[in-house]
Design a protein around this motif. Structure first.
Motif, PDB file in Angstrom:
ATOM      1  N   GLN A 234      -5.074  28.203 -29.055  1.00  0.00           N
ATOM      2  CA  GLN A 234      -4.893  26.711 -28.741  1.00  0.00           C
ATOM      3  C   GLN A 234      -5.099  26.156 -29.753  1.00  0.00           C
ATOM      4  OE1 GLN A 234      -7.452  26.016 -25.174  1.00  0.00           O
ATOM      5  NE2 GLN A 234      -6.718  26.998 -23.838  1.00  0.00           N
TER       6      GLN A 234
ATOM      7  N   GLU B  81      -1.577  26.096 -31.308  1.00  0.00           N
ATOM      8  CA  GLU B  81      -0.867  24.920 -30.678  1.00  0.00           C
ATOM      9  C   GLU B  81      -0.992  23.660 -30.720  1.00  0.00           C
ATOM     10  OE1 GLU B  81       2.192  24.807 -28.011  1.00  0.00           O
ATOM     11  OE2 GLU B  81       1.666  26.083 -29.254  1.00  0.00           O
ATOM     12  N   TYR B  82      -2.451  23.492 -30.236  1.00  0.00           N
ATOM     13  CA  TYR B  82      -2.167  21.754 -29.943  1.00  0.00           C
ATOM     14  C   TYR B  82      -2.791  20.747 -31.673  1.00  0.00           C
ATOM     15  CZ  TYR B  82      -1.740  22.564 -25.303  1.00  0.00           C
ATOM     16  OH  TYR B  82      -1.941  23.111 -23.972  1.00  0.00           O
TER      17      TYR B  82
ATOM     18  N   GLN C  84      -5.672  17.662 -28.574  1.00  0.00           N
ATOM     19  CA  GLN C  84      -4.247  16.698 -28.280  1.00  0.00           C
ATOM     20  C   GLN C  84      -4.460  15.474 -28.854  1.00  0.00           C
ATOM     21  OE1 GLN C  84      -2.879  18.670 -24.866  1.00  0.00           O
ATOM     22  NE2 GLN C  84      -0.469  18.125 -25.381  1.00  0.00           N
TER      23      GLN C  84
END
Length: 274
Positions: free
Chosen positions: A219, A222-223, A194
């Motif tokens: 993950q 997603e990020y 992120q």
């Protein structure tokens, strides 16, 4: 391949998959000789088996250089097996003073005709610039790697309160934009994605560490994804050595399809938004 072409390849195959051709001659299936001839036959079979699902291939040059001149010949012939519409990465981790870098660039971008080369950034701008002079060729800078030793330097806190890898991400964007430069970010560092996306929102990230190393694919996607897809997710051993028997290519095909299926749903949501 340029930025748009990579994006289109991701959309067409609904895949982020980069197959790592870390073809360890000592781990070749029993049916193949453990030499350059066996390595070349292995690579050909793996490429044919995984091509429906992969948008990129990454050759870790160490496995080839270890065989001397024969290994370089295997690299050349392996590149010939790869069609123009897949992204070809030399994972060679070069980086030296300018004159030397010019010759490394010539070796990998002219003699061997790769699309991209991994570069260690720690000698600074003049060691990276020669690689950026080639049209439609890419520098992939090491940013935050998946190995445990990444803590030794990449995670050092600087006087400006940034980590060293963050400084690499920010400083290097003064040298080239997201259409010439990518970054290596290990999948085992998924909690950092992120923040990395805030620092480099449009760049592609080459992500090793999914599969055998245990990186969290969900993950990472997603990020780590962006409006262009933004990821090349490398899987090596889990695909290459899925079987030691005569069915090694069939098993590689199945593992490549497995990984592509994991990526497909996330990709659909990315491109529906754009």
């Amino acid at each position: 391949m340029n930025y748009k072409q990579i994006q289109k390849a991701i959309q067409a195959k609904k895949s982020f998959l980069c197959v790592g051709l870390d073809s360890d001659v000592n781990k070749l299936p029993a049916s193949l000789p453990k030499n350059a001839t066996g390595m070349l036959a292995f690579n050909k079979a793996i490429i044919e088996a995984t091509l429906p699902f992969a948008i990129a291939y990454k050759i870790n040059t160490a496995f080839y250089e270890a065989l001397g001149a024969e290994g370089w010949e295997v690299m050349e012939k392996t590149l010939e097996f790869l069609p123009k519409d897949v992204f070809k990465i030399a994972d060679a981790k070069r980086g030296d003073i300018g004159n030397t870098s010019k010759l490394y660039a010539k070796a990998f971008f002219e003699t061997l005709a790769f699309d991209a080369l991994t570069i260690a950034p720690y000698m600074g701008e003049d060691s990276v610039k020669p690689f950026l002079e080639y049209e439609n060729k890419w520098v992939i800078l090491l940013a935050l790697t998946s190995n445990t030793g990444s803590q030794d330097f990449e995670m050092l806190k600087l006087s400006n309160e940034r980590y060293l890898y963050e400084e690499v991400l920010l400083k290097s964007q003064e040298w080239a934009n997201h259409e010439k430069m990518m970054y290596v970010v290990g999948a085992t560092q998924s909690e950092k994605f992120q923040e990395i996306r805030k620092l480099a929102p449009h760049h592609f990230l080459l992500v090793p560490g999914v599969g055998t190393q245990g990186g969290n694919l969900e993950q990472v996607i997603e990020y780590g994804k962006n409006e262009a897809g933004g990821l090349l997710i490398n899987v090596s051993r889990d695909i290459l050595f899925a079987s030691q028997a005569n069915d090694f290519a069939e098993k590689a095909n199945q593992r490549a399809e497995f990984w592509q299926k994991q990526m497909r749903e996330k990709l659909t949501s990315v491109f529906q938004k754009n």
